[in-house]
Enzyme design. Structure first.
Site, mmCIF file in Angstrom:
data_model
loop_
_atom_site.group_PDB
_atom_site.id
_atom_site.type_symbol
_atom_site.label_atom_id
_atom_site.label_comp_id
_atom_site.label_asym_id
_atom_site.label_seq_id
_atom_site.Cartn_x
_atom_site.Cartn_y
_atom_site.Cartn_z
ATOM 1 N N ASP A 294 -19.072 57.684 34.553
ATOM 2 C CA ASP A 294 -19.855 58.932 34.487
ATOM 3 C C ASP A 294 -21.348 58.610 34.495
ATOM 4 O O ASP A 294 -22.158 59.330 35.097
ATOM 5 C CB ASP A 294 -19.539 59.714 33.205
ATOM 6 C CG ASP A 294 -18.052 59.962 33.037
ATOM 7 O OD1 ASP A 294 -17.351 60.025 34.065
ATOM 8 O OD2 ASP A 294 -17.596 60.078 31.883
HETATM 9 C C1 26A Z 1 -8.796 67.019 32.917
HETATM 10 N N1 26A Z 1 -9.114 65.811 32.189
HETATM 11 C C2 26A Z 1 -8.017 64.939 31.898
HETATM 12 C C3 26A Z 1 -10.424 65.509 31.834
HETATM 13 C C4 26A Z 1 -10.814 64.340 31.144
HETATM 14 C C5 26A Z 1 -12.188 64.132 30.920
HETATM 15 N N2 26A Z 1 -13.129 64.988 31.330
HETATM 16 C C6 26A Z 1 -12.707 66.084 31.976
HETATM 17 N N3 26A Z 1 -11.410 66.357 32.218
HETATM 18 N N4 26A Z 1 -10.154 63.295 30.597
HETATM 19 C C7 26A Z 1 -11.066 62.461 30.077
HETATM 20 N N5 26A Z 1 -12.297 62.971 30.260
HETATM 21 C C8 26A Z 1 -13.592 62.420 29.851
HETATM 22 O O1 26A Z 1 -13.853 61.264 30.586
HETATM 23 C C9 26A Z 1 -14.903 60.606 29.901
HETATM 24 C C10 26A Z 1 -14.957 59.165 30.288
HETATM 25 O O2 26A Z 1 -15.201 59.015 31.633
HETATM 26 C C11 26A Z 1 -13.651 61.996 28.405
HETATM 27 O O3 26A Z 1 -14.034 63.056 27.585
HETATM 28 C C12 26A Z 1 -14.661 60.849 28.422
HETATM 29 O O4 26A Z 1 -15.886 61.197 27.811
#
Ligand code: 26A
Length: 335
Positions: A294
């Site tokens: 990210d």
């Molecule tokens: C729909 N899903 C599974 C998700 C996520 C996500 N953010 C949005 N949608 N699953 C994990 N994360 C975020 O990814 C970040 C790390 O790259 C987590 O909250 C974490 O901060």
């Protein structure tokens, strides 16, 4: 009302802790993956959240992939340059997210759902890997109408960043922003976010790919795309996968595949390619890699806003990823 970068994603609070391999095995989790809990009432992995709350080293920190990218871009661009859309509940989790966005200089354009709690993600740190288990909660209830209500932010934006994770929530919202971006020739950056997106949200991805000016993914997401879209062809070379995406889904897109410590692969829409080195960091200085991708995207889109060429944008992404992995959680130093 005028924020050059507008992002869309799932606002989540990360519940982060260090775990042993046995703990991941107990819940059948891979060491480096992201999964979605589809039924919070019946999924045994919901217990993870209760178990983490009991652990002494557990921290609660702002997460949500695109929201991390928004904070990262704001770290580069300064305050009042980045706005972020997503849906939260009315609770202390969303208050924390709001505060962390404010501190980072990000304008939160939250839709607030009064019935459902703010989404959360268990970030299970193991060595230099992280396994993410997400209960989307309110984030699953974002509605495209919320964009209509705030359309002046969309009109005033110079570029958009979309977390692919949001394809599980509202592809309609992504298409709405995509159409605006395309009609107004604004950059529209999409990140695949996780292997399960090209695997299980194939139709939604096909719907939004035509709007992308830049596609970002890591090597495992690229491999998942290749398997899901070109099953049987066994295309494993990252440049070849990128070329297929451009040829078959969007002839105007630039594709950027990060590859861990290996050079980042850039394939331009004219199919010319380049490899760009990462900014290496001594292993001993890595705190955790939650949010590294990210942060890369945050630096990248900041570069887009600054009008830099794509190679410079990638380099800016690498530099910001290096900063983020020296912080606890998907965070950036306070300026
Ligand atoms: C729909 N899903 C599974 C998700 C996520 C996500 N953010 C949005 N949608 N699953 C994990 N994360 C975020 O990814 C970040 C790390 O790259 C987590 O909250 C974490 O901060």
């Amino acid at each position: 009302m005028s924020y050059p970068l507008v992002c869309l994603g799932n606002p989540l609070l990360d519940v982060q802790a260090n775990v042993e391999p046995e703990y991941l095995a107990k819940y059948n989790l891979k060491s480096n993956d992201a999964i979605l809990i589809e039924d919070a009432k019946t999924d045994p992995r919901m217990k993870i959240f209760d178990e983490l709350v009991e652990k002494k080293d557990t921290i609660f920190v702002a997460g949500g992939a695109a929201q991390n990218t928004a904070r990262g871009a704001a770290f580069e661009l300064g305050p009042n340059k980045v706005a972020y859309f997503g849906c939260v509940g009315e609770d202390k989790f969303s208050q924390q997210l709001l505060q962390e966005n404010e501190r980072a200089g990000v304008k939160s354009l939250y839709l607030v759902n009064k019935e459902i709690g703010t989404g959360k993600c268990a970030a299970l740190i193991n060595g230099h890997d992280r396994s993410l288990v997400t209960d989307l909660g309110a984030a699953n209830h974002f509605k495209p109408e919320h964009l209509d209500k705030n359309w002046e932010y969309v009109e005033n934006a110079k570029a958009f960043y979309i977390g692919g994770f949001h394809l599980t929530v509202s592809p309609e919202a992504i298409v709405k922003l995509g159409k605006h971006a395309q009609e107004n020739k604004k950059p529209f950056v999409i990140n695949f976010s996780a292997p399960f997106i090209p695997q299980f949200f194939k139709d939604a991805l096909i719907q939004v790919l035509p709007y992308a000016t830049h596609i970002i993914a890591n090597e495992t997401e690229a491999a998942a795309f290749s398997e899901s879209f070109y099953n049987g062809e066994n295309i494993t070379d990252l440049k070849e996968i990128a070329k297929k995406i451009i040829n078959d889904y969007n002839k105007n897109a630039t594709v950027i595949f990060t590859h861990g410590l290996e050079p980042t692969v850039l394939v331009n829409s004219d199919l010319s390619t380049k490899e760009i080195d990462v900014h290496p960091l001594e292993t001993s200085k890595i705190v955790d890699t939650n949010g590294a991708g990210d942060a890369f995207a945050g630096g990248f889109v900041a570069g887009i806003i600054l009008g830099e060429d794509v190679e410079k944008c990638i380099d800016r992404g690498q530099a910001l990823a290096k900063i983020s992995i020296q912080q606890v959680g998907p965070s950036f130093p306070v300026k």
